[in-house]
Design an enzyme around this catalytic site. Structure first.
Site, PDB file in Angstrom:
ATOM      1  N   CYS A 178      -2.728  33.725  72.740  1.00 20.87           N
ATOM      2  CA  CYS A 178      -3.672  32.618  72.798  1.00 20.87           C
ATOM      3  C   CYS A 178      -3.437  31.546  71.743  1.00 20.87           C
ATOM      4  CB  CYS A 178      -5.097  33.150  72.700  1.00 20.87           C
ATOM      5  SG  CYS A 178      -5.432  34.426  73.930  1.00 20.87           S
TER       6      CYS A 178
ATOM      7  N   HIS B 139     -11.804  29.173  67.450  1.00 22.31           N
ATOM      8  CA  HIS B 139     -11.225  29.961  68.538  1.00 22.31           C
ATOM      9  C   HIS B 139     -12.356  30.525  69.397  1.00 22.31           C
ATOM     10  CE1 HIS B 139      -8.143  31.971  70.715  1.00 22.31           C
ATOM     11  NE2 HIS B 139      -8.577  33.190  70.410  1.00 22.31           N
TER      12      HIS B 139
ATOM     13  N   THR C 271     -16.295  37.206  72.110  1.00 23.89           N
ATOM     14  CA  THR C 271     -16.249  38.660  71.957  1.00 23.89           C
ATOM     15  C   THR C 271     -16.917  39.025  70.633  1.00 23.89           C
ATOM     16  OG1 THR C 271     -14.033  38.530  70.984  1.00 23.89           O
ATOM     17  CG2 THR C 271     -14.181  38.932  73.349  1.00 23.89           C
ATOM     18  N   PRO C 272     -17.586  40.172  70.565  1.00 22.07           N
ATOM     19  CA  PRO C 272     -18.356  40.503  69.357  1.00 22.07           C
ATOM     20  C   PRO C 272     -17.543  40.473  68.075  1.00 22.07           C
ATOM     21  CG  PRO C 272     -19.010  41.934  71.162  1.00 22.07           C
ATOM     22  CD  PRO C 272     -17.830  41.141  71.664  1.00 22.07           C
ATOM     23  N   ALA C 273     -16.377  41.109  68.046  1.00 14.67           N
ATOM     24  CA  ALA C 273     -15.610  41.211  66.803  1.00 14.67           C
ATOM     25  C   ALA C 273     -14.980  39.880  66.413  1.00 14.67           C
ATOM     26  CB  ALA C 273     -14.531  42.280  66.941  1.00 14.67           C
TER      27      ALA C 273
ATOM     28  N   GLU D  34     -14.222  35.386  62.592  1.00 14.20           N
ATOM     29  CA  GLU D  34     -13.900  33.972  62.404  1.00 14.20           C
ATOM     30  C   GLU D  34     -15.017  33.268  61.641  1.00 14.20           C
ATOM     31  OE1 GLU D  34     -12.139  30.123  64.873  1.00 14.20           O
ATOM     32  OE2 GLU D  34     -13.163  31.728  65.990  1.00 14.20           O
TER      33      GLU D  34
ATOM     34  N   LYS E 218     -15.453  27.001  74.481  1.00 18.50           N
ATOM     35  CA  LYS E 218     -15.062  27.853  75.607  1.00 18.50           C
ATOM     36  C   LYS E 218     -16.165  27.989  76.650  1.00 18.50           C
ATOM     37  CE  LYS E 218     -11.165  30.213  73.538  1.00 18.50           C
ATOM     38  NZ  LYS E 218     -10.953  29.335  72.384  1.00 18.50           N
TER      39      LYS E 218
ATOM     40  N   HIS F   4     -11.892  30.620  78.415  1.00 15.20           N
ATOM     41  CA  HIS F   4     -10.755  30.857  77.523  1.00 15.20           C
ATOM     42  C   HIS F   4      -9.479  30.658  78.330  1.00 15.20           C
ATOM     43  CE1 HIS F   4      -8.114  32.112  74.540  1.00 15.20           C
ATOM     44  NE2 HIS F   4      -8.503  33.358  74.320  1.00 15.20           N
TER      45      HIS F   4
ATOM     46  N   PHE G  82      -3.569  37.610  70.270  1.00 10.96           N
ATOM     47  CA  PHE G  82      -3.343  39.052  70.131  1.00 10.96           C
ATOM     48  C   PHE G  82      -2.161  39.306  69.199  1.00 10.96           C
ATOM     49  CE2 PHE G  82      -5.265  40.720  74.399  1.00 10.96           C
ATOM     50  CZ  PHE G  82      -6.525  40.477  73.892  1.00 10.96           C
TER      51      PHE G  82
END
Length: 393
Positions: free
Chosen positions: A161, A289, A293-295, A300, A318, A323, A381
């Site tokens: 990404c 970014h 997502t939770p994490a 960030e 987003k 995304h 990733f």
């Protein structure tokens, strides 16, 4: 680094084709997300799909490159006067001195999926898809080089990404090293089964429209997009938009999870500021970014709060586009450039309850403000991170 002038730029997303469509949707807080209608057995989610792509066939001369991803690459290229700007650059520098640096995560794998689904009796690809050039990661770069008849360096960047953010850094190095005088950078990614069901297998896809930085966020909405920017050495103090700095890092913490303390994110943002020669207080807008997502969002947010003052306006867009994976870097760089050009800073869509861990930098509402510098974060990733600083001369 020596700033690079941005001579032209564009994006085509679920919000529409070209810059005007992006501006009007961002200003009006109109999302491009819709309930998933992609594929024969659509996953229960929401997507950012580019309208009319199925009817946007390539010109006959480019038919050997036909596939959904290259269709979007061609469609996005036709917007905002970009073909004329490229021709002007060819006359100015010559076709061997313009680099092509494009990012993608899955390239034209959708065509490969179709080919395997339609294997002939001998186990081979069907005749209409027996075209090796569309079944490689470099399909996008090869297609654009052929379509534009450019003979300079041609690179396809595939770092998940962060791909089409890292193209700016790659182009800057090519120009600094004397391999090119200008560069067409950008990225294209399109929806396909591998993307939708692959992310779903990681339990990262939300059933409802994504809610970045919301306390109840539960996953992302996937999208497709294409965009470009044309870069050239800046002439002194001439007015216009600039690429001022970039920062890259590879924290390599995990295959898909970010470093728990946001180490790579902080390094990328810090290095981008250093290359730009500015302080964190000079940044007026930061496009996060922010995948919902939770994490990822929590990490960030902490990284941003550790570097930037409370006055920063930071947001994830987003909720407008989904995304867009390998195209996220260029799309969200375009949004940062639009904030510089128009002074309209987007907030966050769909989210209404801020996560208690959010810093004051993260804003849900749009704002209007004249700014001199804007940033974009794109994290991929494997810990492939890139931050970019843009400015007005």
């Amino acid at each position: 680094m020596q700033p690079l002038a941005i001579r032209a730029y564009t994006a085509t997303t679920a919000l529409g084709r070209g810059l005007d469509a992006q501006v009007h949707a961002l200003r009006g807080r109109r999302s491009g997300l819709r309930r998933n209608d992609f594929g024969d057995a659509p996953l229960d989610t929401w997507i950012g799909r580019v309208e009319g792509l199925e009817d946007a066939v390539l010109p006959d001369a480019l038919a050997p490159w036909e596939c959904r991803n290259n269709r979007l690459a061609w469609l996005a290229l036709q917007q905002d006067g970009l073909p004329d700007a490229i021709e002007h650059m060819k006359r100015r520098h010559g076709d061997t001195r313009i680099a092509i640096v494009l990012g993608t995560s899955t390239s034209s794998i959708g065509a490969t999926e179709e080919a395997y689904a339609r294997l002939d009796d001998a186990g081979g690809f069907p005749a209409d898809l027996a075209r090796p050039q569309v079944h490689t990661p470099h399909s996008l770069g090869g297609f654009m080089q052929h379509a534009l008849q450019l003979r300079g360096p041609c690179v396809t960047v595939a770092t998940a990404c962060s791909s089409s953010a890292k193209v700016f850094a790659q182009a800057s190095r090519l120009i600094d090293a004397g391999f090119a005088d200008a560069a067409l950078v950008g990225g294209v990614d399109t929806l396909c089964g591998s993307v939708l069901f692959g992310f779903n297998s990681l339990e990262l896809v939300a059933a409802d429209p994504c809610r970045p930085f919301d306390a109840a966020r539960c996953g992302l909405s996937l999208g497709e997009a294409g965009g470009y920017a044309l870069l050239e050495r800046a002439d002194g103090d001439e007015p216009g938009l600039r690429l001022c700095g970039y920062g890259e890092s590879s924290d390599a913490h995990h295959m898909s999870a970010p470093h728990p303390e946001g180490l790579g994110a902080r390094l990328a943002m810090r290095d981008a500021l250093l290359r730009a020669g500015i302080d964190a207080t000079d940044v007026g807008y930061l496009n996060l970014h922010g995948t919902a997502t939770p994490a990822n969002d929590a990490i960030e947010a902490r990284a941003v709060a550790s570097l930037f003052p409370d006055t920063l306006h930071a947001s994830s867009t987003k909720g407008w586009t989904g995304h867009t994976l390998g195209a996220a870097g260029i799309v969200e760089s375009v949004f940062a450039l639009l904030a510089l050009e128009h002074g309209e800073l987007p907030g966050i869509l769909n989210s209404d309850t801020p996560d208690p861990d959010n810093g004051p930098q993260i804003r849900f509402d749009n704002a209007t403000r004249d700014i001199r510098h804007a940033m974009n974060n794109s994290f991929g990733f494997g810990g492939n991170n890139c931050s970019l600083v843009f400015g007005r001369a």
